[in-house]
Write an enzyme that holds these catalytic residues in place. Structure first.
Site, PDB file in Angstrom:
ATOM      1  N   LYS A 274       1.053  -0.804   0.783  1.00 52.66           N
ATOM      2  CA  LYS A 274       0.321  -0.658   2.040  1.00 52.66           C
ATOM      3  C   LYS A 274       0.170   0.811   2.429  1.00 52.66           C
ATOM      4  O   LYS A 274      -0.703   1.171   3.216  1.00 52.66           O
ATOM      5  CB  LYS A 274       1.056  -1.422   3.156  1.00 52.66           C
ATOM      6  N   LEU A 275       1.048   1.630   1.909  1.00 54.42           N
ATOM      7  CA  LEU A 275       1.004   3.072   2.160  1.00 54.42           C
ATOM      8  C   LEU A 275       0.922   3.757   0.801  1.00 54.42           C
ATOM      9  O   LEU A 275       1.660   3.420  -0.122  1.00 54.42           O
ATOM     10  CB  LEU A 275       2.279   3.508   2.894  1.00 54.42           C
TER      11      LEU A 275
END
Lengths: 298, 298, 298, 298
Positions: A274-275
């Site tokens: 997600k990052l």
């Protein structure tokens, strides 16, 4: 390696000067400085879509203008928030107020008709104007097919000069997603209409398609999480299987050790994809009502 | 006024004996003891409807059996939880596992295909079995008209001997509400089907009617909040304008000062009418994975 | 990689069985389990000197018997604590009590002569017995040359059957260090004598020599920090420039981000050389009154 | 009842303007505003003695100039702090620095000779200059009879232009009390001299007399607690049996529920008589490095 430089307050120091100095201090102060820098970067990059997850009762606490200005300045592209924030924003847009209290007796407040949100009060009678609003505008509201449309319609219905998050987003064509709208005063109003036999058909899953599309097709992504909860989680969810966020700011007082999503450091998102591995991000552990005006001053 | 009595550990002391002693100690220990007493009261009163709000990644953290046993013992009447907990419960029901980790490097985990939830890991490949489950059972799942039905259908589809919250609730006819199901793996699976052109129509507001009816018509109400968030807020919402909860237990590490719903002490609910003036209640400020086994031992 | 195994409560489950299960759960529960294992290791190794730093009002909160039993069982070699804990321990040894309170009004308590420590009360009149104790035993107390001796003398003066940390340490020849004894009721009593013209000469630095010698000459070292503060810092200080601790347990609810010593994770001590690179250690983020009985049950 | 007024950031807004606005917001922001007002009151009242308790590694985190300016402006009458703050202040006064780090590996830092304090680093070699300072000035330092004198002597020995808390207090004749000086680098230096056969005789209790006298004879008292610990407790102790503090500001992230002194709300002091019934006071739950520059801007 950069030296720590003691913060020097001078007469009439500007907030931006203080935040600039904070970058060279330690602990939370430095994180405020770093967050301010990251915000500037994600706001200035043309191909960077900025997702803000806004939880916590930020509107009752007097933070709405900061959010409104960020939207008016085209800094935020997607707003995900709680039903509570939207309800309180609507309440103020309809002319009611929130009030200060520094000490309290909840039984007494109940008798006097006040609802408490830590050191902020709201009159219980605000529900009357809310009821009227939904009753009078039902024919327009019930045409919405998903939560985003419903919220947008509410924004459209507010007077042009309404100083509210709802109106500002509708004017600026900024989508507001609110996955758990049902757990709020607005939810109660919808339920009230349904309970009285009126019809509305809001699809629970439709909004997902759009926000996931946005997350997957945006060249760069910036995330700003204020307070965790469903708004953070909904954005994080959308980022999974995307190329991951390039910039991140998280402001919360929740702690990592409890294992909940709200307190999870942004770093954890790297394992999920997600990052981005090389993302610029910072976790600010601070009451958002203190951190927000510092980070977003210019 | 009762004396503090020092806790005396003896060889082979039982959890129930320790918790009994905790009632006479101070600080958080006493609250564990009080919570245990309140739980027993709300579970034993025949006309008391017990609402549990379950947030935080309790299933990955190994708390599911405690919840399952509470349900099997008819202690919980209504479960409101997060999409995350249901997704992780389904993942385990489909045969996958969660894993322990005590130190971590999130970039490395990402490369190896592990998703991290504080000190718990999940293989990213679990999504394959999830995909299959939704693909194969779509014809049954897509008949659901609201979130409660969809979750119940998932429970019904699981094998009879499945040791899961989903199955146990479906067997015991305990409704599971999940207002923000969209921000979870299950949400993603639904979205995936929709994205591929399949149809499902889940109404976002329908579940409200039922839980509000239950809250308004129950003679007595007990609330158990584990971790705040949307589950707590959805139950609180239902209690507003009801006669208020008679019993309350809240377990969270969030703090009141930030003003968010998750950290708000139960007492605050009195001003809103969500908690009765004479309610018996306690706020336990503790990691739920430590507090749960203590409070619910018998 | 070990699987998470859901905690299964059974009728009459023992605390040790629960803690054993906690090792295979996630979040804080697992840390309780790990801490229990590390405690057993540091207690069983013959050449391991165990330093306990005890802060927080653990005696008023009913934790003294756990400490007493650890000392009687020869598990702790060095105790560093706050003046407050020793004062409350002395107060109980002199026959006074602490009391439970679950709600409070501090102005009312003041008028009624009660001093509050969160949900624990103490009668303000306890100072009378304290005064008498110091007045009557002054000739023996004033011979002490350092804080350790003064505390040991207090322990010696208590009746043989006194169930107190002070007496238990004096019987077992376990030194108690208390660098900030002055900020406590015992400190006030000493000051009272001095203010009335009596003489005592307690050297502020003498105790350092002994604890540093112990830290530097012990083959192995185990550290147990309950609550941070001066007790933790005094032990950490002694370990600097030593070979570092081999085992560590920290129990605190303070957070790392504020930068204070109390919330600093044990890992940080590696940079200073206070913790060995290959040490076995765990940070338990939990109310100590809940964690202590779990970790030290056998 | 005062309305909540949303905070409006404008171009070049001054810190004082922001803090003024914060008074009309909610949650922590309002507390910053209230704290600023209370600080102004206690600073401006001529017969009000202001006690500051300063814990947490505020000097390494770049907060020293704020403290120095408060002292130079005659706002603080009594400073009670930790040995750590004084040691780091002395280290900077002797020409060494602290450094920024945003990620870390403690084993690597150890090998490279850096000591970590959350996101601040210090070279381990600073101890050399410290050693020299104590070695060279021993003949003057060893004349001190109590901790206050010892600290004052250190301040006197620093060059006139030294920008340090120690020097500023010595110049302004502001006493610094440090009950637990032994748990710090300065303590280690004293111990080192003693270990090498040198003599010094510092009485542990002498400072109590003076601070208690000040607390008992001051017409009005203001207290500012930054971070709890021994500094707070030592001042609180001095106030007991006095007429109680008239003004109070506490800045900490510790929580009340754990029962420790550091997290205890100021209100609790009313039961003990440490805070006046009609005192003006506020508890600010915030990282002190963020709160300090806001509260003390003028």
């Amino acid at each position: 390696m950069n030296e720590i430089k003691p913060i020097k307050l001078k007469q009439d120091i500007k907030v931006t000067e203080l935040v600039e100095q904070m970058k060279n201090a330690g602990f939370g102060a430095r994180k405020i400085g770093i967050a301010s820098d990251i915000a500037k970067k994600m706001f200035s990059e043309k191909n960077c879509t900025v997702f803000m997850g806004l939880a916590g009762a930020m509107v009752p606490a007097g933070m709405k203008q900061i959010i409104i200005d960020l939207i008016d300045n085209k800094n935020i592209d997607i707003l995900v928030t709680t039903g509570a924030n939207l309800t309180h924003d609507l309440i103020e847009a309809l002319g009611d107020k929130h009030y200060q209290c520094n000490t309290w007796n909840d039984e007494e407040l109940h008798q006097k008709g006040y609802d408490r949100i830590y050191n902020v009060l709201m009159k219980n009678e605000v529900y009357e104007k809310l009821e009227n609003f939904f009753e009078q505008n039902w024919e327009q509201l019930n045409k919405s097919k998903n939560i985003k449309e419903l919220i947008e319609t509410i924004g459209n219905l507010l007077p042009e000069n309404s100083n509210s998050v709802l109106k500002t987003c509708s004017k600026n064509k900024i989508p507001i997603y609110c996955p758990a709208l049902t757990d709020s005063g607005i939810g109660l109003m919808i339920w009230g209409r349904i309970a009285s036999g009126k019809k509305i058909s809001i699809d629970a899953f439709e909004d997902m398609k759009e926000i996931i599309d946005t997350a997957w097709t945006s060249e760069k992504k910036g995330i700003i999480y204020i307070g965790g909860g469903t708004p953070k989680n909904f954005i994080q969810q959308s980022l999974q299987f995307s190329s991951g966020a390039n910039y991140g700011i998280q402001i919360t007082t929740d702690s990592a050790e409890g294992g909940g999503s709200s307190g999870a450091p942004l770093e954890e998102g790297k394992s999920w994809g997600k990052l981005k591995t090389n993302a610029e991000f910072v976790d600010v552990k601070c009451d958002a009502t203190i951190a927000l005006p510092l980070i977003f001053s210019t």
